[in-house]
Design a protein around this motif. Structure first.
Motif, PDB file in Angstrom:
ATOM      1  N   ILE A  68       0.852  -1.188   0.000  1.00  0.00           N
ATOM      2  CA  ILE A  68       0.000   0.000   0.000  1.00  0.00           C
ATOM      3  C   ILE A  68       0.887   1.237   0.000  1.00  0.00           C
ATOM      4  O   ILE A  68       1.808   1.356   0.826  1.00  0.00           O
ATOM      5  CB  ILE A  68      -0.926   0.019   1.229  1.00  0.00           C
ATOM      6  CG1 ILE A  68      -1.936  -1.133   1.149  1.00  0.00           C
ATOM      7  CG2 ILE A  68      -1.652   1.359   1.348  1.00  0.00           C
ATOM      8  CD1 ILE A  68      -2.768  -1.304   2.408  1.00  0.00           C
ATOM      9  N   LEU A  69       0.608   2.143  -0.912  1.00  0.00           N
ATOM     10  CA  LEU A  69       1.312   3.417  -0.996  1.00  0.00           C
ATOM     11  C   LEU A  69       0.350   4.504  -0.536  1.00  0.00           C
ATOM     12  O   LEU A  69      -0.720   4.675  -1.120  1.00  0.00           O
ATOM     13  CB  LEU A  69       1.754   3.676  -2.447  1.00  0.00           C
ATOM     14  CG  LEU A  69       2.492   4.982  -2.741  1.00  0.00           C
ATOM     15  CD1 LEU A  69       3.856   4.994  -2.064  1.00  0.00           C
ATOM     16  CD2 LEU A  69       2.647   5.169  -4.249  1.00  0.00           C
ATOM     17  N   THR A  70       0.724   5.229   0.499  1.00  0.00           N
ATOM     18  CA  THR A  70      -0.190   6.219   1.067  1.00  0.00           C
ATOM     19  C   THR A  70       0.337   7.641   0.963  1.00  0.00           C
ATOM     20  O   THR A  70       1.510   7.908   1.243  1.00  0.00           O
ATOM     21  CB  THR A  70      -0.519   5.911   2.542  1.00  0.00           C
ATOM     22  OG1 THR A  70      -1.416   6.907   3.049  1.00  0.00           O
ATOM     23  CG2 THR A  70       0.736   5.895   3.402  1.00  0.00           C
ATOM     24  N   LEU A  71      -0.528   8.534   0.547  1.00  0.00           N
ATOM     25  CA  LEU A  71      -0.262   9.961   0.606  1.00  0.00           C
ATOM     26  C   LEU A  71      -0.464  10.441   2.045  1.00  0.00           C
ATOM     27  O   LEU A  71      -1.044   9.724   2.865  1.00  0.00           O
ATOM     28  CB  LEU A  71      -1.220  10.712  -0.322  1.00  0.00           C
ATOM     29  CG  LEU A  71      -0.935  10.642  -1.819  1.00  0.00           C
ATOM     30  CD1 LEU A  71      -2.187  11.021  -2.604  1.00  0.00           C
ATOM     31  CD2 LEU A  71       0.221  11.558  -2.190  1.00  0.00           C
ATOM     32  N   PRO A  72      -0.025  11.648   2.361  1.00  0.00           N
ATOM     33  CA  PRO A  72      -0.343  12.202   3.680  1.00  0.00           C
ATOM     34  C   PRO A  72      -1.783  12.706   3.706  1.00  0.00           C
ATOM     35  O   PRO A  72      -2.446  12.741   2.667  1.00  0.00           O
ATOM     36  CB  PRO A  72       0.644  13.376   3.793  1.00  0.00           C
ATOM     37  CG  PRO A  72       0.820  13.838   2.380  1.00  0.00           C
ATOM     38  CD  PRO A  72       0.803  12.572   1.554  1.00  0.00           C
ATOM     39  N   GLU A  73      -2.261  13.080   4.864  1.00  0.00           N
ATOM     40  CA  GLU A  73      -3.543  13.775   4.966  1.00  0.00           C
ATOM     41  C   GLU A  73      -3.414  15.092   4.185  1.00  0.00           C
ATOM     42  O   GLU A  73      -2.490  15.863   4.413  1.00  0.00           O
ATOM     43  CB  GLU A  73      -3.877  14.045   6.429  1.00  0.00           C
ATOM     44  CG  GLU A  73      -4.988  15.041   6.656  1.00  0.00           C
ATOM     45  CD  GLU A  73      -6.304  14.634   6.020  1.00  0.00           C
ATOM     46  OE1 GLU A  73      -6.931  15.502   5.400  1.00  0.00           O
ATOM     47  OE2 GLU A  73      -6.697  13.456   6.150  1.00  0.00           O
ATOM     48  N   LEU A  74      -4.329  15.328   3.250  1.00  0.00           N
ATOM     49  CA  LEU A  74      -4.195  16.473   2.350  1.00  0.00           C
ATOM     50  C   LEU A  74      -5.071  17.662   2.726  1.00  0.00           C
ATOM     51  O   LEU A  74      -4.931  18.742   2.135  1.00  0.00           O
ATOM     52  CB  LEU A  74      -4.512  16.034   0.908  1.00  0.00           C
ATOM     53  CG  LEU A  74      -3.579  14.980   0.321  1.00  0.00           C
ATOM     54  CD1 LEU A  74      -4.034  14.583  -1.077  1.00  0.00           C
ATOM     55  CD2 LEU A  74      -2.139  15.482   0.288  1.00  0.00           C
ATOM     56  N   TYR A  75      -5.967  17.494   3.683  1.00  0.00           N
ATOM     57  CA  TYR A  75      -6.820  18.606   4.085  1.00  0.00           C
ATOM     58  C   TYR A  75      -6.237  19.278   5.332  1.00  0.00           C
ATOM     59  O   TYR A  75      -5.894  20.449   5.303  1.00  0.00           O
ATOM     60  CB  TYR A  75      -8.242  18.131   4.340  1.00  0.00           C
ATOM     61  CG  TYR A  75      -9.245  19.260   4.436  1.00  0.00           C
ATOM     62  CD1 TYR A  75      -9.750  19.861   3.285  1.00  0.00           C
ATOM     63  CD2 TYR A  75      -9.674  19.732   5.669  1.00  0.00           C
ATOM     64  CE1 TYR A  75     -10.660  20.914   3.364  1.00  0.00           C
ATOM     65  CE2 TYR A  75     -10.580  20.774   5.756  1.00  0.00           C
ATOM     66  CZ  TYR A  75     -11.072  21.363   4.611  1.00  0.00           C
ATOM     67  OH  TYR A  75     -11.966  22.409   4.688  1.00  0.00           O
ATOM     68  N   TYR A  76      -6.098  18.495   6.395  1.00  0.00           N
ATOM     69  CA  TYR A  76      -5.403  18.982   7.581  1.00  0.00           C
ATOM     70  C   TYR A  76      -3.982  18.425   7.530  1.00  0.00           C
ATOM     71  O   TYR A  76      -3.686  17.387   8.103  1.00  0.00           O
ATOM     72  CB  TYR A  76      -6.132  18.545   8.854  1.00  0.00           C
ATOM     73  CG  TYR A  76      -7.532  19.104   8.971  1.00  0.00           C
ATOM     74  CD1 TYR A  76      -7.734  20.449   9.250  1.00  0.00           C
ATOM     75  CD2 TYR A  76      -8.645  18.291   8.779  1.00  0.00           C
ATOM     76  CE1 TYR A  76      -9.021  20.983   9.351  1.00  0.00           C
ATOM     77  CE2 TYR A  76      -9.931  18.810   8.873  1.00  0.00           C
ATOM     78  CZ  TYR A  76     -10.114  20.146   9.149  1.00  0.00           C
ATOM     79  OH  TYR A  76     -11.372  20.661   9.243  1.00  0.00           O
ATOM     80  N   ARG A  77      -3.132  19.122   6.836  1.00  0.00           N
ATOM     81  CA  ARG A  77      -1.791  18.602   6.558  1.00  0.00           C
ATOM     82  C   ARG A  77      -0.927  18.554   7.816  1.00  0.00           C
ATOM     83  O   ARG A  77      -0.961  19.475   8.636  1.00  0.00           O
ATOM     84  CB  ARG A  77      -1.106  19.460   5.492  1.00  0.00           C
ATOM     85  CG  ARG A  77      -1.799  19.460   4.155  1.00  0.00           C
ATOM     86  CD  ARG A  77      -1.021  20.283   3.133  1.00  0.00           C
ATOM     87  NE  ARG A  77      -1.697  20.284   1.845  1.00  0.00           N
ATOM     88  CZ  ARG A  77      -2.608  21.177   1.474  1.00  0.00           C
ATOM     89  NH1 ARG A  77      -2.956  22.149   2.311  1.00  0.00           N
ATOM     90  NH2 ARG A  77      -3.176  21.118   0.296  1.00  0.00           N
ATOM     91  N   PRO A  78      -0.120  17.508   7.939  1.00  0.00           N
ATOM     92  CA  PRO A  78       0.799  17.440   9.083  1.00  0.00           C
ATOM     93  C   PRO A  78       1.886  18.506   8.971  1.00  0.00           C
ATOM     94  O   PRO A  78       2.409  18.767   7.891  1.00  0.00           O
ATOM     95  CB  PRO A  78       1.394  16.032   8.971  1.00  0.00           C
ATOM     96  CG  PRO A  78       1.241  15.661   7.530  1.00  0.00           C
ATOM     97  CD  PRO A  78      -0.019  16.319   7.070  1.00  0.00           C
ATOM     98  N   ASN A  79       2.234  19.105  10.101  1.00  0.00           N
ATOM     99  CA  ASN A  79       3.260  20.141  10.141  1.00  0.00           C
ATOM    100  C   ASN A  79       4.526  19.675  10.849  1.00  0.00           C
ATOM    101  O   ASN A  79       5.519  20.387  10.860  1.00  0.00           O
ATOM    102  CB  ASN A  79       2.721  21.391  10.853  1.00  0.00           C
ATOM    103  CG  ASN A  79       1.588  22.039  10.080  1.00  0.00           C
ATOM    104  OD1 ASN A  79       1.725  22.316   8.897  1.00  0.00           O
ATOM    105  ND2 ASN A  79       0.472  22.285  10.760  1.00  0.00           N
ATOM    106  N   LYS A  80       4.463  18.489  11.441  1.00  0.00           N
ATOM    107  CA  LYS A  80       5.608  17.933  12.142  1.00  0.00           C
ATOM    108  C   LYS A  80       5.810  16.485  11.701  1.00  0.00           C
ATOM    109  O   LYS A  80       4.850  15.806  11.311  1.00  0.00           O
ATOM    110  CB  LYS A  80       5.394  17.975  13.651  1.00  0.00           C
ATOM    111  CG  LYS A  80       5.202  19.379  14.219  1.00  0.00           C
ATOM    112  CD  LYS A  80       4.928  19.313  15.710  1.00  0.00           C
ATOM    113  CE  LYS A  80       4.707  20.699  16.295  1.00  0.00           C
ATOM    114  NZ  LYS A  80       4.393  20.627  17.748  1.00  0.00           N
ATOM    115  N   VAL A  81       7.041  16.020  11.810  1.00  0.00           N
ATOM    116  CA  VAL A  81       7.339  14.631  11.447  1.00  0.00           C
ATOM    117  C   VAL A  81       6.490  13.673  12.265  1.00  0.00           C
ATOM    118  O   VAL A  81       5.956  12.686  11.739  1.00  0.00           O
ATOM    119  CB  VAL A  81       8.844  14.338  11.639  1.00  0.00           C
ATOM    120  CG1 VAL A  81       9.104  12.831  11.586  1.00  0.00           C
ATOM    121  CG2 VAL A  81       9.671  15.049  10.584  1.00  0.00           C
TER     122      VAL A  81
END
Length: 211
Positions: free
Chosen positions: A14-27
């Motif tokens: 499975i290849l996953t994108l990050p959350e695209l609406y509430y984007r992560p700001n920290k690792v």
């Protein structure tokens, strides 16, 4: 969740994108998100899709893969869609033997091969697969000047397609090189102009990609 359903189907990974609406700001936030996906499919390898120009998530990937490896048992690597070869190499060095970095930037393929990258993919590879294969083969045989010469042609082609109107141009060139009509681009994008198609066909002929 899609990941749980994918595992039931028996997918290889499975290849996953990050959350695209509430984007992560920290690792840590990005690792939390990928961990949630991974826990829904605990028996399936999970890879992260790093595409900062599209996702606008611009976090340090060497730090991310190190943290993800510690916290996610089935984390197996990253698809790295960026021409930042320095960061890509640092990320690759932080991976374990059973993990991989899949480079998705054809303009740095020769340099990446010299640094030991073994995996690469990109939509534009469909337009010149032989040339991309030949770059990797030339580096493996230590024919660096040959690899550099082919890389120059590939880079000229990628630059001509560009970022502005990239998808319509990719579709147009795919028809030129393969004869396959990939259909119109999704709205709001418009098909490439006749002038752009003509110039791209002329360039691909000049580069020897249509022989």
């Amino acid at each position: 969740m899609t990941a749980r359903y994918a595992e039931k189907l028996g997918v290889a990974a499975i290849l996953t994108l990050p959350e695209l609406y509430y984007r992560p700001n920290k690792v840590e936030e990005l690792v939390d998100y990928v961990k949630q996906v991974a826990e829904a499919a605990p028996n399936t390898p999970i890879l992260y899709y790093h595409h900062p120009k599209k996702s606008f998530v611009q976090l340090p990937m060497p730090e991310f893969v190190t943290a993800a490896t510690k916290r996610i048992p089935n984390f197996k690597g990253i698809k790295f869609t960026s021409s930042n070869l320095s960061e890509a190499y640092s990320t690759l060095r932080n991976l374990k033997a059973d993990q991989d970095l899949i480079l998705a930037s054809p303009t740095v393929l020769a340099g990446a091969a010299i640094l030991g990258f073994k995996s690469a993919t990109a939509g534009s590879f469909n337009l010149f697969p032989t040339q991309c294969r030949d770059i990797m083969s030339a580096v493996a045989m230590k024919h660096i000047l040959i690899a550099r010469s082919i890389q120059e042609k590939v880079t000229r082609a990628v630059d001509a397609i560009g970022q502005e109107g990239r998808i319509p141009k990719l579709k147009a060139v795919m028809k030129i090189v393969s004869g396959l009509d990939m259909g119109p681009p999704r709205l709001p994008m418009k098909p490439a102009s006749k002038e752009d198609v003509h110039e791209l066909e002329k360039l691909f002929q000049e580069l020897g990609f249509l022989n």
